[in-house]
Motif scaffolding. Structure first.
Motif, short mmCIF file in Angstrom:
data_model
loop_
_atom_site.label_atom_id
_atom_site.label_comp_id
_atom_site.label_asym_id
_atom_site.label_seq_id
_atom_site.Cartn_x
_atom_site.Cartn_y
_atom_site.Cartn_z
N GLU A 1 6.45 10.01 1.15
CA GLU A 1 6.95 11.09 1.56
C GLU A 1 6.31 12.09 0.52
N THR A 2 5.62 13.17 1.07
CA THR A 2 4.79 14.23 0.24
C THR A 2 4.98 15.58 0.24
N LYS A 3 5.24 15.85 -0.85
CA LYS A 3 5.43 17.59 -0.55
C LYS A 3 4.50 18.45 -1.08
N PHE A 4 4.02 19.17 -0.30
CA PHE A 4 3.07 20.10 -0.54
C PHE A 4 3.53 21.56 -1.04
N ILE B 1 7.91 5.62 0.26
CA ILE B 1 9.31 5.48 0.98
C ILE B 1 9.10 4.18 2.06
N THR B 2 8.22 3.24 1.84
CA THR B 2 7.83 2.31 2.63
C THR B 2 9.01 1.42 2.96
N GLU B 3 9.72 1.07 1.70
CA GLU B 3 11.06 0.28 1.93
C GLU B 3 11.85 1.05 2.91
N ARG B 4 12.17 2.22 2.71
CA ARG B 4 13.07 3.14 3.47
C ARG B 4 12.73 2.93 5.00
N LYS B 5 11.16 3.25 4.91
CA LYS B 5 10.70 3.36 6.45
C LYS B 5 11.02 2.19 7.26
N ARG C 1 13.61 -0.74 11.34
CA ARG C 1 14.37 -2.08 11.58
C ARG C 1 15.54 -1.69 12.34
N ILE C 2 16.38 -0.79 11.83
CA ILE C 2 17.55 -0.17 12.15
C ILE C 2 17.44 0.46 13.58
#
Ligand code: C2E
Ligand code: MG
Ligand code: MG
Length: 761
Positions: free
Chosen positions: A285-288, A308-312, A317-318
């Motif tokens: 997740e990148t904020k510019f 955020i790979t895990e979250r993604k 999956r969900i």
């Protein structure tokens, strides 16, 4: 190797560098002293000069060892600097003593040495050093005054001392101020460094040409690259193909807004897939946001990326679980509903039609009940794969129900197919046919080979419905219709289907109570020997008369009884009643005839069947060879091995077996040979057209011939005319059954028939 600087300790290296700088100053000072001596600018004796230079050197070397061994970390770093400066000051004062005319120059050098302390000493240490210098200088002047008053210019010396007294504290204040500034800057830098080192987020700064100007060390963790490597990369190469466009578009958009002189700060947070050195990718997740200088001019872009790979993955999956059937991986009802609504939308816009196939596996419940849920699951998975294979890539297969939300009457054996862009209904029929033949192929489950058929109902947009519910309901109804038409076929929805589906539901509810309310009864249809014209047997046919529904035909209610499993208890009752009736006829003095009872697959797969048959025979006292069990040809396909085993056991207790509706299934001669059957009943569809259809004639002839080679008793069903009777007799068919001789009748009527037949012979 013993290097000058320790490799792994940056702070210590810095201290040693500073120390060596001071040491350098010593060297220069010593050189100046020797040059002064050789030019005879001072009268310092050589012995003192050498001793002083050596002593200061030795002291400095000792100090260096303290630094190098890390002992200095136990002292305060500035105190060592102070020591160094005290030595220097003392040594300078010694030189001052002998400098005479050059004294002012030496004093100037001293001032320069003091400046070095600005950057190293704290205010109190600086004051101490100033006092030390002041006292030293005064002492030197006093000593000279006493020993060589000729070298003293009183006014100049007083002026020098006053200057020292005023200027040195002032130096101390400036030095202190500078030191404090330096400390707070270095603290701030250390904090920033600590932060960027410890934060897992990657911080990077780009200039307005989107070139990196800073990348935090954490990038090593995120992407496997060293910060320096990233600095040499192009920004866009950091993103995977899927994210590159998003990043470019967003940054361009941000720049346009920023350039338009937008007042608020412009920033964007994006989910971007970033490439790693090893070729894999991570989601960030990148904020510019923009970086501005003190004049509020935009000078660059600040980016903060978080892994955020895990979250993604969890989200994906969900999302997958929420939209797919876990067992088969097909879209579930929710997702299918979405896809269907999209299809409706696009079909409406382009004025196209599409079709929905509602597929229900026949006899799935039997597999589930007799082989267990694991077997059922395996079958469903296999079917899902087959259906997928028999369709085009654009068609969609879904599985509407999972085991958990199965609603009563059906196991989770339903599949739905969406066939888009249908120009011709024949096209749909072709697909449906393909699905049917795919389903029918044999499959091995838990080591046993079995076959399953499917029934398909089809509804078409917009003719059969313009919304999801109507289309689904109508396809569902058409599917029931297909079941009633004998399964293993497909049906398009029509207006009739609707009433039939409704009927089916009422049948189901009423049938549950039919047995206990004595609404079921049997009729008996005679079988006659074609040659002797004697009645050889009778087939018991089930009838149901319901006060509300009236007479319901077996073709209507037996499929329902099979699907719900009610057929097992009903079938038991049929067998008992038929056998008891046969014994009753014999008791009335009628000649013994065999009684045939129809069995459905569900009953054959029932573990208690053999026991049930034995009990019925024992209870009624009927000879086992008078009982004939009829199974239909279509059942033979399903798990042949198991069936042969069951049939052999039945056969072994003396009961006869007949293969009903022969010719409608797919069994081959070689296949039939394996079954321990006694009788072949030719389906009435062949008999019906005998007079016109020469093909049917040929089939009948072949079947009779085949029956003979297998030593089977061949019975023709549904004989309605004399012509049919004659044809069959000519071709030496053994027996016939049909309206021509007798319709199914009540027990009493059959008794009369039997009596008459007996006497007329
Ligand atoms: P099936 O075993 O092939 O029975 C013969 C069917 O043909 C009977 O229909 C009978 O009335 C009909 N039939 C006999 N002769 C003629 C004829 O000359 N012309 C015409 N058009 N029809 C004739 P029904 O009684 O409606 O039974 C239909 C099917 O229902 C049976 O076919 C059998 O498969 C099933 N069935 C009937 N009773 C039972 C039962 O107790 N248990 C089970 N499992 N199935 C049953
Ligand atoms: Mg029958
Ligand atoms: Mg039949």
């Amino acid at each position: 190797m013993f290097g000058v600087f320790p490799k792994d300790d940056l702070d210590q290296t810095l201290r040693i560098k500073r120390f060596l700088m001071a040491f350098g100053a010593y060297l220069i000072w010593s050189a100046i002293c020797f040059i002064g001596y050789s030019l005879e600018l001072t009268t310092v004796p050589l012995s003192i000069l050498v001793a002083g230079v050596s002593a200061s050197f030795i002291l400095n070397i000792i100090l260096y060892s303290i630094f190098r061994t890390g002992l200095n970390k136990n002292f305060k770093d500035p105190s060592l600097t102070l020591l160094q400066m005290v030595i220097a000051t003392f040594w300078i004062m010694v030189v001052v003593y002998y400098a005479y005319e050059a004294r002012s120059g030496v004093l100037l050098v001293y001032m320069v040495v003091l400046v070095f302390g600005f950057f190293r000493l704290r205010i109190r240490q600086f004051l101490f050093l100033s006092v030390f210098a002041f006292v030293n200088y005064s002492a030197v002047i006093f000593l000279l005054y006493k020993t060589h008053p000729e070298y003293i210019n009183k006014n100049v010396e007083i002026f020098n001392i006053v200057v020292l007294a005023f200027i040195l504290p002032w130096f101390a204040v400036i030095g202190g101020y500078i030191t404090n500034l330096r400390i707070s800057i270095s603290n701030a830098l250390a904090t920033i460094e600590r932060l960027t080192n410890n934060i897992r987020d990657v911080i990077f700064v780009l200039d307005m040409n989107l070139e990196y100007t800073y990348v935090s060390p954490s990038v090593k963790n995120l992407r496997g690259y060293e910060p320096e490597e990233v600095m040499n990369q192009l920004l866009y190469n950091s993103f995977s193909n899927s994210s590159r466009d998003t990043a470019i578009k967003t940054l361009a958009e941000m720049t346009v807004i920023e350039k338009s002189g937008h007042k608020n700060s412009v920033d964007r947070t994006l989910q971007l897939e970033v490439t790693r050195k090893d070729g894999s990718t991570v989601w960030t997740e990148t904020k510019f946001s923009f970086v501005k200088d003190k004049n509020k001019r935009t000078v660059g872009i600040l980016g903060v990326s978080r892994d955020i790979t895990e979250r993604k993955r969890a989200e994906e999956r969900i999302q997958y679980l929420a939209t797919h059937d876990v067992l088969t991986g097909l879209p579930n009802r929710m997702m299918f509903s979405q896809l269907l609504n999209q299809a409706i939308e696009s079909a409406r816009r382009h004025e196209r039609q599409f079709a929905i196939l509602f597929i229900d596996l026949d006899r799935f419940k039997i597999i589930n009940d007799t082989m267990g849920h694991d077997a059922g699951d395996e079958l469903l998975k296999d079917m899902a794969k087959r259906f997928r294979q028999s369709l085009r890539a654009v068609d969609i297969v879904g599985r509407p129900q999972e085991r958990n939300d199965v609603v009563g009457r059906l196991g989770g054996d339903e599949f739905i197919v969406l066939i888009e862009e249908v120009s011709d209904l024949n096209q749909v029929a072709v697909v449906a046919q393909r699905v049917l033949s795919m389903a029918m192929k044999p499959m091995v489950i838990l080591g046993e080979e079995c076959r399953v058929t499917a029934s398909i109902g089809i509804s078409v947009y917009p003719t059969d419905g313009e919304d999801e519910q109507t289309l689904m309901r109508n396809a569902d109804m058409a599917m029931y219709f297909a079941k009633e038409e004998g399964k293993n076929n497909f049906q398009f929805y029509s207006q009739n289907t609707q009433s039939q589906a409704f009927e089916r539901l009422t049948i189901e509810t009423n049938l549950r109570k039919a047995l206990e309310r004595n609404e079921l009864y049997l009729e008996y249809q005679a079988k006659m020997d074609l040659k002797t014209r004697a009645i050889t047997g009778v087939e018991a046919l089930l009838r149901w008369k319901n006060p509300i529904l009236g007479s319901v035909t077996p073709t209507q209610f037996i499929p329902v009884a099979e699907e719900t499993g009610m057929i097992v208890s009903i079938g038991r009752w049929v067998m008992k009643t038929a056998c008891a009736q046969n014994v009753a006829w014999q008791r009335q003095g009628l000649p013994p005839v065999s009684v045939a009872v129809n069995l459905s697959l569900r009953q054959l797969m029932d573990d208690k069947l053999l026991e049930d048959i034995k009990t019925v025979l024992d209870d009624t006292g009927m000879a086992p060879n008078l009982l004939e069990i009829e199974i239909t040809e279509s059942m033979v396909m399903y798990k042949p091995e198991r069936l042969i085993e069951v049939l052999t056991k039945i056969k072994n207790i003396g009961v006869r077996l007949a293969l009903d509706d022969f010719g409608t299934g797919y069994s081959s001669l070689a296949h039939i040979k394996q079954f321990p059957i006694d009788t072949l009943k030719v389906d009435r569809s062949f008999i019906r057209n005998l007079s016109q259809n020469s093909e049917d004639k040929a089939i009948i002839e072949a079947i009779i011939a085949m029956g003979k080679t297998l030593s089977l008793n061949v019975v023709a069903e549904g004989v309605e005319t004399m012509a049919q009777d004659e044809f069959l007799r000519e071709h030496i068919c053994d027996e016939m059954q049909g309206y021509y001789f007798s319709k199914p009748v009540a027990a009493d009527q059959f008794a009369d028939l039997l009596r008459k037949n007996n006497t007329s012979l």
